[in-house]
Design an enzyme around this catalytic site. Structure first.
Site, PDB file in Angstrom:
ATOM      1  N   ASP A  67       5.829 118.708 -61.789  1.00  0.00           N
ATOM      2  CA  ASP A  67       5.929 119.464 -60.545  1.00  0.00           C
ATOM      3  C   ASP A  67       4.832 120.510 -60.605  1.00  0.00           C
ATOM      4  O   ASP A  67       4.843 121.352 -61.491  1.00  0.00           O
ATOM      5  CB  ASP A  67       7.292 120.164 -60.460  1.00  0.00           C
ATOM      6  CG  ASP A  67       8.410 119.194 -60.151  1.00  0.00           C
ATOM      7  OD1 ASP A  67       8.103 118.048 -59.758  1.00  0.00           O
ATOM      8  OD2 ASP A  67       9.585 119.571 -60.303  1.00  0.00           O
ATOM      9  N   LYS A  87      22.303 121.199 -73.754  1.00  0.00           N
ATOM     10  CA  LYS A  87      21.821 120.436 -72.580  1.00  0.00           C
ATOM     11  C   LYS A  87      22.306 118.989 -72.639  1.00  0.00           C
ATOM     12  O   LYS A  87      22.715 118.421 -71.634  1.00  0.00           O
ATOM     13  CB  LYS A  87      20.285 120.471 -72.510  1.00  0.00           C
ATOM     14  CG  LYS A  87      19.746 121.783 -71.957  1.00  0.00           C
ATOM     15  CD  LYS A  87      18.241 121.884 -72.131  1.00  0.00           C
ATOM     16  CE  LYS A  87      17.494 121.061 -71.128  1.00  0.00           C
ATOM     17  NZ  LYS A  87      16.683 121.891 -70.207  1.00  0.00           N
ATOM     18  N   ASP A  91      10.720 116.281 -65.978  1.00  0.00           N
ATOM     19  CA  ASP A  91       9.464 116.755 -65.390  1.00  0.00           C
ATOM     20  C   ASP A  91       8.896 117.935 -66.177  1.00  0.00           C
ATOM     21  O   ASP A  91       9.656 118.718 -66.725  1.00  0.00           O
ATOM     22  CB  ASP A  91       9.710 117.291 -63.970  1.00  0.00           C
ATOM     23  CG  ASP A  91      10.176 116.207 -63.033  1.00  0.00           C
ATOM     24  OD1 ASP A  91      10.324 115.060 -63.482  1.00  0.00           O
ATOM     25  OD2 ASP A  91      10.385 116.528 -61.859  1.00  0.00           O
ATOM     26  N   ASP A 128       7.347 121.361 -65.564  1.00  0.00           N
ATOM     27  CA  ASP A 128       7.151 122.347 -64.505  1.00  0.00           C
ATOM     28  C   ASP A 128       5.860 123.097 -64.794  1.00  0.00           C
ATOM     29  O   ASP A 128       5.691 123.645 -65.887  1.00  0.00           O
ATOM     30  CB  ASP A 128       8.334 123.324 -64.480  1.00  0.00           C
ATOM     31  CG  ASP A 128       9.662 122.599 -64.313  1.00  0.00           C
ATOM     32  OD1 ASP A 128       9.866 122.018 -63.242  1.00  0.00           O
ATOM     33  OD2 ASP A 128      10.478 122.598 -65.262  1.00  0.00           O
ATOM     34  N   TYR A 160      25.665 119.089 -65.214  1.00  0.00           N
ATOM     35  CA  TYR A 160      24.299 119.618 -65.284  1.00  0.00           C
ATOM     36  C   TYR A 160      23.642 119.378 -63.937  1.00  0.00           C
ATOM     37  O   TYR A 160      23.243 118.266 -63.634  1.00  0.00           O
ATOM     38  CB  TYR A 160      23.560 118.879 -66.397  1.00  0.00           C
ATOM     39  CG  TYR A 160      22.202 119.420 -66.771  1.00  0.00           C
ATOM     40  CD1 TYR A 160      22.012 120.053 -67.993  1.00  0.00           C
ATOM     41  CD2 TYR A 160      21.107 119.289 -65.926  1.00  0.00           C
ATOM     42  CE1 TYR A 160      20.768 120.537 -68.358  1.00  0.00           C
ATOM     43  CE2 TYR A 160      19.865 119.783 -66.284  1.00  0.00           C
ATOM     44  CZ  TYR A 160      19.696 120.397 -67.504  1.00  0.00           C
ATOM     45  OH  TYR A 160      18.463 120.877 -67.870  1.00  0.00           O
ATOM     46  N   SER A 219      11.808 123.757 -69.046  1.00  0.00           N
ATOM     47  CA  SER A 219      12.199 123.250 -70.356  1.00  0.00           C
ATOM     48  C   SER A 219      11.001 122.897 -71.241  1.00  0.00           C
ATOM     49  O   SER A 219      11.072 123.017 -72.457  1.00  0.00           O
ATOM     50  CB  SER A 219      13.121 122.039 -70.206  1.00  0.00           C
ATOM     51  OG  SER A 219      12.513 121.061 -69.421  1.00  0.00           O
TER      52      SER A 219
HETATM   53  N1  LIG Z   1      18.815 128.468 -60.037  1.00  0.00           N
HETATM   54  C1  LIG Z   1      17.662 128.990 -60.451  1.00  0.00           C
HETATM   55  N2  LIG Z   1      17.498 130.314 -60.480  1.00  0.00           N
HETATM   56  C2  LIG Z   1      16.352 130.862 -60.913  1.00  0.00           C
HETATM   57  N3  LIG Z   1      15.300 130.170 -61.336  1.00  0.00           N
HETATM   58  C3  LIG Z   1      15.394 128.851 -61.333  1.00  0.00           C
HETATM   59  C4  LIG Z   1      16.581 128.179 -60.891  1.00  0.00           C
HETATM   60  N4  LIG Z   1      16.379 126.867 -60.992  1.00  0.00           N
HETATM   61  C5  LIG Z   1      15.141 126.721 -61.478  1.00  0.00           C
HETATM   62  N5  LIG Z   1      14.538 127.898 -61.685  1.00  0.00           N
HETATM   63  C6  LIG Z   1      13.177 128.132 -62.233  1.00  0.00           C
HETATM   64  O1  LIG Z   1      12.501 126.903 -62.306  1.00  0.00           O
HETATM   65  C7  LIG Z   1      12.280 126.536 -63.669  1.00  0.00           C
HETATM   66  C8  LIG Z   1      12.465 125.050 -63.858  1.00  0.00           C
HETATM   67  O2  LIG Z   1      13.746 124.667 -63.418  1.00  0.00           O
HETATM   68  P1  LIG Z   1      14.447 123.360 -63.938  1.00  0.00           P
HETATM   69  O3  LIG Z   1      15.674 123.170 -63.143  1.00  0.00           O
HETATM   70  O4  LIG Z   1      13.437 122.262 -64.030  1.00  0.00           O
HETATM   71  O5  LIG Z   1      14.926 123.836 -65.380  1.00  0.00           O
HETATM   72  P2  LIG Z   1      14.455 123.389 -66.797  1.00  0.00           P
HETATM   73  O6  LIG Z   1      14.807 124.528 -67.724  1.00  0.00           O
HETATM   74  O7  LIG Z   1      13.041 122.953 -66.758  1.00  0.00           O
HETATM   75  O8  LIG Z   1      15.445 122.199 -67.125  1.00  0.00           O
HETATM   76  P3  LIG Z   1      15.235 120.599 -67.023  1.00  0.00           P
HETATM   77  O9  LIG Z   1      15.136 120.167 -68.444  1.00  0.00           O
HETATM   78  O10 LIG Z   1      16.497 120.159 -66.394  1.00  0.00           O
HETATM   79  O11 LIG Z   1      14.031 120.344 -66.196  1.00  0.00           O
HETATM   80  C9  LIG Z   1      13.234 127.376 -64.476  1.00  0.00           C
HETATM   81  O12 LIG Z   1      12.742 127.638 -65.769  1.00  0.00           O
HETATM   82  C10 LIG Z   1      13.302 128.627 -63.656  1.00  0.00           C
HETATM   83  O13 LIG Z   1      12.208 129.441 -63.937  1.00  0.00           O
HETATM   84 MG   LIG Z   2      12.272 121.323 -65.542  1.00  0.00          MG
END
Ligand SMILES: Nc1ncnc2c1ncn2[C@@H]1O[C@H](COP(=O)(O)OP(=O)(O)OP(=O)(O)O)[C@@H](O)[C@H]1O
Ligand SMILES: [Mg+2]
Length: 558
Positions: free
Chosen positions: A151, A212, A97, A99, A221, A86
């Site tokens: 992370d 979201k 977090d 990423d 979520y 995100s």
């Molecule tokens: N179920 C999944 N399938 C494929 N890739 C995933 C999956 N979950 C996470 N990822 C990978 O890890 C990354 C980070 O996941 P995360 O769950 O933190 O999503 P986010 O878009 O950062 O949302 P949030 O705001 O909840 O952190 C995603 O952008 C994706 O690349």
């Molecule tokens: Mg994330």
């Protein structure tokens, strides 16, 4: 690709029209509402990321020198961070977090990442809560630096140096990489590809922030529990953006609800045609793989190797999400008509008011550190319990809540603590003290000796039980027998690395009137008719008692 076809996505757009005046109007009010809801991040992140990038370079240089590379080669070895998720999409909110993937040259290994880099992060100014998980599905270091939580993933590539302008776009970069490294770089590759497949990034961001927030408020979520996670919601919004390339954000949100509440699942949501590539890895294909065919709500990642981001979705979580989408569509109709405002879309879910019966699942641990891992294990297996509960007679819908509630239980002595660990009730249940960091606690435990501790750390999960309306008054026909699913689940979570001196698991049947006060926001519980905070009277132990009793107790009269 876009240039050849003239559009992004697997089909032409539904409409290329510009938004109407009304759609622009509701976009303005949506942005006002999102600001009121405080979904925007602060500026601190960039500074901390700059420091992490510099630390990665220093780490690569130090390891290179230690491995006998010349000064010049060590300097040239590079190292680079890629943010993804995100934050990279530009929809990161306060408290989520960041990423981050640390891309390393081949001579810097995963072992170096945990043996050398992790201590460097721990020593960094402002670093707290640094903990490496080297044996996770995606190995990583979780860290909080100057209040920003991250992370940090590790990706040693097949390259002798990592230049500053390196791109991860080429599929060949994945050749001969360890599977866990492919997973680590694919987070970045997915986010980057997603951004390339969207006609207007700012419109996408605004609409995604809205979706979201809505999904969080409606308690749908969480990838782990079987709802959609951040990236799956992002892909759905991206698809709507492709279908309406010139629409304003407010219009994208409207279309999101109309299209998605009627989507003909299990037809997959694709952002582009699935690619073949250079690796011997599985690419999502329901014609070849029965497990892919079983996906109920397939949302497919666009980057090679494409996979389904929603394979945890079950019949129950699917039903819960569809219900929310249909309700959302109705609210949007009213917003467009001017009879409702955006805040209506973001009202809180009614999960803890909706059902008469719930199951409480308690992951119990002797230390905060053990709890992190243990509650993670329990959480990741909850979908198996849901899957089994779907077959219980008279149970129409086992509805999982997407988040656990962390609590600390203070016991009068070690004996009582041991009982609580075994799943028996006792001790004083208090909120987690956020100030007391895991490290401070570990130091205190070392001083006292772990054994003497009289605190127990728990995470509570809840499943609402939607019971079928029954004509029969016959009490046998009205029973809800959850004994077998619960026994299977307990066995499953105790399957790997269970250590009964430090961990426990308990399942209880709990009535709505017995729900603990901490599941409600301040003032919320009082507003519920008949809700009482006492709890004990109506709680029955399901998982902590001997098997025979457990089976009997697991039967709830519907
Ligand atoms: N179920 C999944 N399938 C494929 N890739 C995933 C999956 N979950 C996470 N990822 C990978 O890890 C990354 C980070 O996941 P995360 O769950 O933190 O999503 P986010 O878009 O950062 O949302 P949030 O705001 O909840 O952190 C995603 O952008 C994706 O690349
Ligand atoms: Mg994330």
């Amino acid at each position: 690709m876009a240039a050849e076809k003239g559009y992004l996505g697997v089909t032409p757009p539904i409409s290329v029209a510009q938004s109407s005046d009304r759609e622009r109007e509701i976009t303005v009010s949506l942005m006002d509402e999102l600001r009121r809801q405080n979904t925007f991040e602060t500026e601190e992140e960039e500074i901390v990321l700059g420091r992490v990038a510099a630390l990665v370079k220093k780490f690569v240089r130090d390891v290179s020198l230690a491995k006998g590379l010349s000064e010049a080669a060590a300097n040239a070895a590079g190292g680079k961070i890629f943010t993804f998720g995100s934050y990279r999409l530009g929809v990161h909110g306060p408290g989520t977090d960041i990423d981050t993937c640390c891309v390393l040259p081949r001579h810097v290994t995963r072992e170096d990442f945990f043996n050398v880099f992790e201590p460097m992060v721990r020593a960094a100014e402002g670093a707290t809560e640094v903990s490496g998980v080297p044996d996770a599905f995606v190995p990583m270091i979780g860290a909080n630096i100057s209040g920003i939580s991250m992370d940090l993933l590790c990706a040693p590539l097949n390259l002798s140096s990592i230049p500053e302008d390196l791109s991860l776009k080429d599929n060949n970069i994945l050749k001969n990489l360890d599977e866990s490294v492919v997973r680590s770089v694919n987070g970045t590759r997915l986010t980057d590809e997603l951004l390339r497949l969207i006609p207007n990034v700012q419109v996408f961001r605004d609409a995604l922030r809205c979706i979201k927030l809505w999904a969080q408020r409606k308690a749908i979520y969480s990838n782990k529990i079987g709802y959609l996670g951040g990236v799956a919601w992002a892909m759905l919004v991206a698809r709507i953006c492709q279908l309406y390339p010139n629409a304003a954000a407010g219009a994208i949100v409207t279309r999101f609800f109309t299209v998605m509440s009627k989507w003909p699942w299990p037809q997959p949501v694709l952002l582009k045609q699935i690619e073949e590539g250079p690796l011997q890895v599985r690419v999502w294909n329901p014609k070849v793989y029965p497990s892919d065919k079983a996906h109920r709500m397939p949302i497919i990642t666009p980057n090679y190797p494409s996979m389904c981001a929603t394979h945890n979705v079950s019949a129950s979580t699917h039903a819960v999400m569809m219900r929310a989408l249909v309700q959302g569509a109705a609210v949007l109709d009213n917003i467009v008509a001017g009879t409702s405002s955006w805040s209506e879309l973001f009202t809180k879910h009614d999960f803890f008011h909706r059902y008469k019966h719930y199951i409480q699942i308690i992951a119990i641990a002797k230390s905060r550190q053990t709890r992190v891992k243990w509650s993670g294990t329990v959480e990741s297996k909850l979908r198996h319990l849901i899957g089994r509960l779907e077959f219980v007679d008279n149970l129409e819908l086992p509805h999982p809540f997407p988040k656990g509630f962390d609590r600390t239980i203070t016991c009068k002595d070690a004996e009582e603590a041991a009982n609580v660990l075994r799943g028996e009730e006792g001790g004083e249940n208090v909120p987690d003290d956020k100030e007391e960091s895991a490290q401070a606690e570990a130091a205190a435990a070392e001083e006292e000796g772990e054994e003497g501790g009289n605190k127990v750390y728990v995470t509570n999960f809840f499943i609402g039980l939607g019971i079928r309306r029954l004509e029969s008054k016959d009490s046998i026909a009205r029973r809800l027998d959850m004994g077998i699913p619960i026994a299977d689940f307990t066995k499953l979570v105790k399957g790997d690395n269970f250590d009964d001196t430090n961990m426990g698991i308990a399942l209880r049947h709990i009535r709505r009137t017995g729900l603990p006060p901490y599941v409600f926001d301040a003032g919320e519980q009082e507003a519920t008719q008949g809700a009482k905070a006492t709890g004990k009277r109506s709680r029955k132990s399901l998982g902590s008692s001997p098997p025979a009793k457990r089976l009997k107790m697991a039967t709830v009269s519907a």
